[in-house]
Design a protein around this motif. Structure first.
Motif, PDB file in Angstrom:
ATOM      1  N   ARG A  14       1.216  -1.500  -0.074  1.00 44.34           N
ATOM      2  CA  ARG A  14       0.031   0.155   0.027  1.00 44.34           C
ATOM      3  C   ARG A  14       0.683   1.789   0.159  1.00 44.34           C
ATOM      4  O   ARG A  14       0.858   1.781  -0.904  1.00 44.34           O
ATOM      5  N   SER A  15       1.757   1.216   1.044  1.00 40.02           N
ATOM      6  CA  SER A  15       2.250   2.704   0.882  1.00 40.02           C
ATOM      7  C   SER A  15       3.152   2.974  -0.373  1.00 40.02           C
ATOM      8  O   SER A  15       3.806   4.009  -0.848  1.00 40.02           O
ATOM      9  N   ARG A  16       3.660   1.713  -1.257  1.00 39.82           N
ATOM     10  CA  ARG A  16       4.257   1.851  -2.024  1.00 39.82           C
ATOM     11  C   ARG A  16       3.629   2.569  -3.376  1.00 39.82           C
ATOM     12  O   ARG A  16       3.631   2.899  -4.180  1.00 39.82           O
ATOM     13  N   VAL A  17       2.596   2.000  -3.898  1.00 38.36           N
ATOM     14  CA  VAL A  17       0.990   2.335  -4.900  1.00 38.36           C
ATOM     15  C   VAL A  17       1.064   4.092  -4.049  1.00 38.36           C
ATOM     16  O   VAL A  17       1.351   4.873  -4.927  1.00 38.36           O
ATOM     17  N   MET A  18       1.007   3.848  -2.804  1.00 42.66           N
ATOM     18  CA  MET A  18       1.076   5.451  -2.385  1.00 42.66           C
ATOM     19  C   MET A  18       1.663   6.434  -2.683  1.00 42.66           C
ATOM     20  O   MET A  18       1.686   7.679  -3.580  1.00 42.66           O
ATOM     21  N   LYS A  19       3.363   6.265  -2.573  1.00 46.52           N
ATOM     22  CA  LYS A  19       4.815   6.617  -3.135  1.00 46.52           C
ATOM     23  C   LYS A  19       4.845   7.174  -4.434  1.00 46.52           C
ATOM     24  O   LYS A  19       4.664   8.044  -5.056  1.00 46.52           O
ATOM     25  N   CYS A  54       1.398   9.376  -5.283  1.00 45.97           N
ATOM     26  CA  CYS A  54       1.272  10.442  -4.622  1.00 45.97           C
ATOM     27  C   CYS A  54       2.008  11.556  -5.708  1.00 45.97           C
ATOM     28  O   CYS A  54       2.385  12.880  -6.216  1.00 45.97           O
ATOM     29  N   GLU A  55       3.633  11.135  -5.952  1.00 44.47           N
ATOM     30  CA  GLU A  55       5.097  11.881  -6.413  1.00 44.47           C
ATOM     31  C   GLU A  55       4.563  11.770  -8.056  1.00 44.47           C
ATOM     32  O   GLU A  55       5.104  12.910  -8.612  1.00 44.47           O
ATOM     33  N   PRO A 105      -1.730  22.297  -7.884  1.00 41.25           N
ATOM     34  CA  PRO A 105      -0.629  22.418  -6.794  1.00 41.25           C
ATOM     35  C   PRO A 105      -1.210  22.852  -5.439  1.00 41.25           C
ATOM     36  O   PRO A 105      -0.390  23.333  -5.088  1.00 41.25           O
ATOM     37  N   ASP A 106      -2.246  23.157  -5.335  1.00 41.68           N
ATOM     38  CA  ASP A 106      -3.189  24.281  -3.736  1.00 41.68           C
ATOM     39  C   ASP A 106      -2.406  23.087  -2.698  1.00 41.68           C
ATOM     40  O   ASP A 106      -2.199  23.354  -1.373  1.00 41.68           O
ATOM     41  N   GLU A 107      -2.331  21.978  -2.754  1.00 40.24           N
ATOM     42  CA  GLU A 107      -1.595  20.411  -2.468  1.00 40.24           C
ATOM     43  C   GLU A 107      -0.626  20.293  -2.311  1.00 40.24           C
ATOM     44  O   GLU A 107      -0.192  19.659  -1.235  1.00 40.24           O
ATOM     45  N   ILE A 108       0.049  19.670  -3.861  1.00 39.44           N
ATOM     46  CA  ILE A 108       0.972  18.531  -3.270  1.00 39.44           C
ATOM     47  C   ILE A 108       1.495  19.218  -4.582  1.00 39.44           C
ATOM     48  O   ILE A 108       2.463  18.684  -5.072  1.00 39.44           O
ATOM     49  N   SER A 109       1.713  20.030  -5.049  1.00 44.41           N
ATOM     50  CA  SER A 109       3.045  20.835  -5.905  1.00 44.41           C
ATOM     51  C   SER A 109       4.409  20.737  -5.424  1.00 44.41           C
ATOM     52  O   SER A 109       4.536  20.420  -4.534  1.00 44.41           O
ATOM     53  N   ARG A 161       2.729  13.386   3.826  1.00 44.02           N
ATOM     54  CA  ARG A 161       1.536  14.270   4.186  1.00 44.02           C
ATOM     55  C   ARG A 161       1.200  15.177   3.616  1.00 44.02           C
ATOM     56  O   ARG A 161      -0.278  15.729   3.659  1.00 44.02           O
ATOM     57  N   ALA A 162       1.504  16.017   2.259  1.00 41.45           N
ATOM     58  CA  ALA A 162       1.137  16.966   1.602  1.00 41.45           C
ATOM     59  C   ALA A 162      -0.037  16.201   0.394  1.00 41.45           C
ATOM     60  O   ALA A 162      -0.655  17.642   0.472  1.00 41.45           O
ATOM     61  N   ALA A 163      -0.131  15.363   0.832  1.00 45.84           N
ATOM     62  CA  ALA A 163      -1.529  14.484   0.068  1.00 45.84           C
ATOM     63  C   ALA A 163      -2.602  14.134   1.488  1.00 45.84           C
ATOM     64  O   ALA A 163      -3.912  13.816   0.410  1.00 45.84           O
ATOM     65  N   SER A 164      -2.358  14.175   2.143  1.00 45.61           N
ATOM     66  CA  SER A 164      -3.431  14.059   3.210  1.00 45.61           C
ATOM     67  C   SER A 164      -4.814  15.172   3.267  1.00 45.61           C
ATOM     68  O   SER A 164      -5.676  14.036   3.071  1.00 45.61           O
TER      69      SER A 164
END
Length: 357
Positions: A99-104, A107-108, A117-121, A163-166
């Motif tokens: 799961r962590s690998r999928v999210m990494k 998100c990248e 860009p307001d959240e995850i730029s 964290r930025a994608a929370s």
């Protein structure tokens, strides 16, 4: 985000709490578009009885549907009888590391593609991993082993993500806030006077630049203990030595609230609260260290309250100080007409039982 502007007329303590705890799931009492937006639960597995780990807005669900992988990483559930929809990791994505690998990767990719860009730029990217738990009110049982799967999939810990994608995924996040203060005893029968060390956030901060903050505050990264996070943040943000924190900091409880950002992103948050009382003339004086804080000022409580009412504090820092004043007997049932609602809303559950209902 611009710096703070003074609110007029001054806010009440209840309004300060409401500005932070400002969202309810399926709030039928509101008619604005944000309140009526259909949120989709993010479940851990394809089963509709799986634990909910987040809440997704329609635009995020639409983007997840565009994600192409073989085999797929995502499952989109629908129950025709009830109309219930949900999103989860696909079958086979069944361990914390998977799961962590999928999210990494996700998100990248979203960061680099310019989505939201307001959240995850790149500018908003924190490069910090937050833990996700099956039960957000359960044990914090991931101790940061190099192997996330060391205990299989048997822990409350489920995975970790940037964290930025929370806010995009509506996950419950965890942090620490410590109020460092001096207490001056008054005359016999009089209440003590309090002076609080108040930092101003650096103008270069990714979030809430220039706002006033709590003396020490920070998010808890995956694998870090709660008190260890207090010790770490106290040195990094305020130059307070570890031995001082370990000797004098006291856990005083937690607060929890559901914040929806002006853009509509969801931030259910738990903050573990600590006090550190310094004797007058102790020689310990918070100082900026890591660049996240511009300056510290020792302010009498009356001036702190004035700044809170004027909206100069970051939203969740102000309610930590409301909690401080409740605990110190400054805000009481006799002097605050909204006392019970204030105290109750400082300890919310995010309507969690309704996330997957």
């Amino acid at each position: 985000m611009p710096g703070p502007t003074t609110i007029s007329p001054p806010q009440s303590f209840l309004q300060i709490v409401q500005s932070c705890d400002n969202f309810r799931v399926a709030d039928t009492g509101r008619t604005d578009a944000a309140a009526q937006e259909k949120l989709v639960p993010w479940l851990l597995t394809p089963s509709p009885t799986s634990p909910a780990v987040g809440l997704l807005r329609p635009e995020v669900v639409a983007q997840l549907r565009k994600e192409i992988a073989s085999p797929p990483n995502w499952f989109f559930g629908h129950d025709p009888a009830s109309g219930k929809e949900w999103v989860s990791f696909a079958d086979g994505i069944s361990t914390p590391s998977a799961r962590s690998r999928v999210m990494k990767d996700l998100c990248e990719r979203w960061r680099d593609s310019g989505l939201w860009p307001d959240e995850i730029s790149p500018r908003k990217w924190r490069n910090e991993l937050y833990p996700i738990y099956r039960n957000p009110f359960g044990r914090r049982d991931y101790l940061g082993h190099a192997d996330e799967d060391a205990q299989g999939d048997a822990l409350n810990y489920a995975f970790r993500m940037e964290r930025a994608a929370s806010g995009l995924f509506g996950i419950v996040t965890y942090g620490v806030h410590m109020t460092v203060y001096e207490e001056v005893q008054g005359a016999e029968g009089e209440r003590p006077e309090y002076r609080i060390w108040v930092p101003r956030r650096a103008a270069t901060k990714q979030t809430w630049p220039g706002y006033l903050d709590n003396t020490v505050a920070g998010g808890i990264e995956a694998g870090l203990g709660v008190f260890d996070c207090v010790v770490k943040e106290a040195m990094e943000e305020a130059s307070i030595p570890e031995d001082v924190v370990r000797r004098h900091a006291r856990a005083t409880g937690s607060i929890s609230y559901f914040f929806r950002t002006p853009r509509g992103w969801l931030q259910p948050e738990v903050e573990y609260v600590y006090d550190l009382s310094l004797p007058p003339n102790s020689g310990v004086q918070p100082q900026p260290l890591d660049g996240e804080v511009e300056s510290f000022e020792l302010l009498p409580l009356d001036k702190v309250v004035e700044h809170m009412r004027a909206g100069l504090f970051k939203y969740n820092c102000a309610i930590v100080l409301v909690d401080f004043m409740v605990r110190k007997g400054i805000i009481t049932p006799d002097n605050e007409p909204d006392y019970q609602e204030i105290v109750t809303r400082l300890h919310g559950r995010f309507d969690y039982d309704r996330w997957a209902a």
